[in-house]
Enzyme design. Structure first.
Site, PDB file in Angstrom:
ATOM      1  N   PRO A  83     -27.149 -82.770 -11.026  1.00 21.39           N
ATOM      2  CA  PRO A  83     -26.054 -81.916 -10.538  1.00 21.39           C
ATOM      3  C   PRO A  83     -24.710 -82.641 -10.493  1.00 21.39           C
ATOM      4  O   PRO A  83     -23.673 -82.009 -10.334  1.00 21.39           O
ATOM      5  CB  PRO A  83     -26.511 -81.505  -9.129  1.00 21.39           C
ATOM      6  CG  PRO A  83     -27.693 -82.341  -8.790  1.00 21.39           C
ATOM      7  CD  PRO A  83     -28.231 -82.895 -10.053  1.00 21.39           C
TER       8      PRO A  83
ATOM      9  N   GLU B  21     -34.264 -87.368  -4.568  1.00 18.43           N
ATOM     10  CA  GLU B  21     -32.838 -87.552  -4.305  1.00 18.43           C
ATOM     11  C   GLU B  21     -32.108 -88.125  -5.517  1.00 18.43           C
ATOM     12  O   GLU B  21     -30.929 -88.436  -5.437  1.00 18.43           O
ATOM     13  CB  GLU B  21     -32.636 -88.468  -3.088  1.00 18.43           C
ATOM     14  CG  GLU B  21     -33.288 -87.951  -1.823  1.00 18.43           C
ATOM     15  CD  GLU B  21     -32.921 -86.508  -1.509  1.00 18.43           C
ATOM     16  OE1 GLU B  21     -31.721 -86.230  -1.349  1.00 18.43           O
ATOM     17  OE2 GLU B  21     -33.823 -85.666  -1.415  1.00 18.43           O
TER      18      GLU B  21
ATOM     19  N   ASP C 210     -22.512 -65.324 -31.422  1.00 15.56           N
ATOM     20  CA  ASP C 210     -22.857 -65.372 -29.999  1.00 15.56           C
ATOM     21  C   ASP C 210     -21.609 -65.446 -29.130  1.00 15.56           C
ATOM     22  O   ASP C 210     -20.640 -66.104 -29.492  1.00 15.56           O
ATOM     23  CB  ASP C 210     -23.694 -66.622 -29.665  1.00 15.56           C
ATOM     24  CG  ASP C 210     -25.142 -66.495 -30.094  1.00 15.56           C
ATOM     25  OD1 ASP C 210     -25.541 -65.398 -30.520  1.00 15.56           O
ATOM     26  OD2 ASP C 210     -25.864 -67.502 -30.000  1.00 15.56           O
TER      27      ASP C 210
HETATM   28 CL1  6GU Z   1     -29.253 -80.792 -14.283  1.00 22.94          CL
HETATM   29  N1  6GU Z   1     -30.427 -80.929 -11.913  1.00 22.94           N
HETATM   30  C1  6GU Z   1     -30.576 -80.519 -10.638  1.00 22.94           C
HETATM   31  N2  6GU Z   1     -31.513 -81.107  -9.894  1.00 22.94           N
HETATM   32  N3  6GU Z   1     -29.847 -79.577 -10.083  1.00 22.94           N
HETATM   33  C2  6GU Z   1     -28.929 -79.002 -10.860  1.00 22.94           C
HETATM   34  C3  6GU Z   1     -28.711 -79.359 -12.187  1.00 22.94           C
HETATM   35  C4  6GU Z   1     -29.490 -80.343 -12.699  1.00 22.94           C
HETATM   36  N4  6GU Z   1     -27.721 -78.615 -12.684  1.00 22.94           N
HETATM   37  C5  6GU Z   1     -27.358 -77.813 -11.702  1.00 22.94           C
HETATM   38  N5  6GU Z   1     -28.063 -78.049 -10.602  1.00 22.94           N
END
Ligand code: 6GU
Length: 228
Positions: A89, A116, A169
């Site tokens: 994230p 984590e 697309d």
């Molecule tokens: Cl790539 N991983 C995680 N754990 N949460 C996310 C993500 C990735 N992309 C958005 N939220």
């Protein structure tokens, strides 16, 4: 195009990889996906690859050794080391432009985190391309890796077949509009009729109508795309 996925949950990928479009692409050798269980590189008798964070706090952190050593071993197999992508994230946000950029690569190694996250030294040593699929939190990178693979294989020549193409697309280079509405039989259902213009067979008129519908829908829902 070749993908090597590193994960603690390899079984998550089975159903997805058997899905028709991808399955056909794999059978025709257009795409190869190898899923690797990171536990194979555990140095621990319980096959653990995570540990408690230094400094305390909740959750577990993926250890540096199994991740680095698995990547190094996988990079020595087959055609070239490939580009290392970490699904997290904290990464740059995925969009069609990033997909088109990644699709230039012959091989991608996808690191799926859990818990984590990874020990910081994984990032320091591998300097992966860190990618997030949006501003929300998933339980792990596996679903994000499938999103990446799914959107990338559309761009591999031959995967979609002759009659459909990814060029048109939404969000692809040269198209910043949402898709127009589509209809098939029956002509009327519960009082909802197919627009007259689509039944007439005037191709020029149909193309104009579709273009206008795309524009109106984009203006209403995603006017940010028109600003770009
Ligand atoms: Cl790539 N991983 C995680 N754990 N949460 C996310 C993500 C990735 N992309 C958005 N939220």
């Amino acid at each position: 195009m070749r993908f090597d996925v590193l994960t603690l949950f390899p079984d998550i990928f089975d159903g997805y990889l058997g899905q028709s479009l991808l399955n056909k692409a794999i059978e025709r050798d257009l795409v190869k996906v190898a899923v690797h269980d990171m536990r194979r590189w555990s140095t621990d008798k319980h096959q653990k690859v995570d540990d408690r964070p230094y400094g305390g706090g909740p959750g577990m952190v993926l250890r540096v050794e199994p991740v680095i050593e698995s990547v190094e071993e996988i990079q020595q197999t087959d055609d070239g080391p490939g580009r290392v992508v970490m699904l997290t994230p904290q990464g740059r946000k995925l969009n069609q432009k990033v997909i088109e950029e990644l699709a230039q690569e012959r091989r991608l190694l996808l690191l799926c985190g859990r818990y984590e996250g990874f020990d910081q030294r994984v990032t320091d040593i591998l300097q992966p391309d860190e990618i997030s699929i949006g501003d929300f939190v998933l339980n792990g990178g596996e679903v994000a890796a499938m999103v990446l693979i799914d959107s990338m294989i559309r761009l591999v020549r031959g995967v979609l077949g002759d009659e459909s193409s990814a060029v048109d697309d939404s969000f692809s280079e040269g198209n910043r509009l949402l898709e127009f509405a589509q209809y098939t039989r029956p002509r009327e259902y519960r009082g909802h009729a197919v627009p007259e213009v689509l039944l007439g067979g005037n191709h020029e008129e149909i193309a104009r109508w579709r273009c206008e519908q795309s524009y109106l829908k984009t203006r209403e829902r995603r006017s940010d795309l028109l600003d770009e």
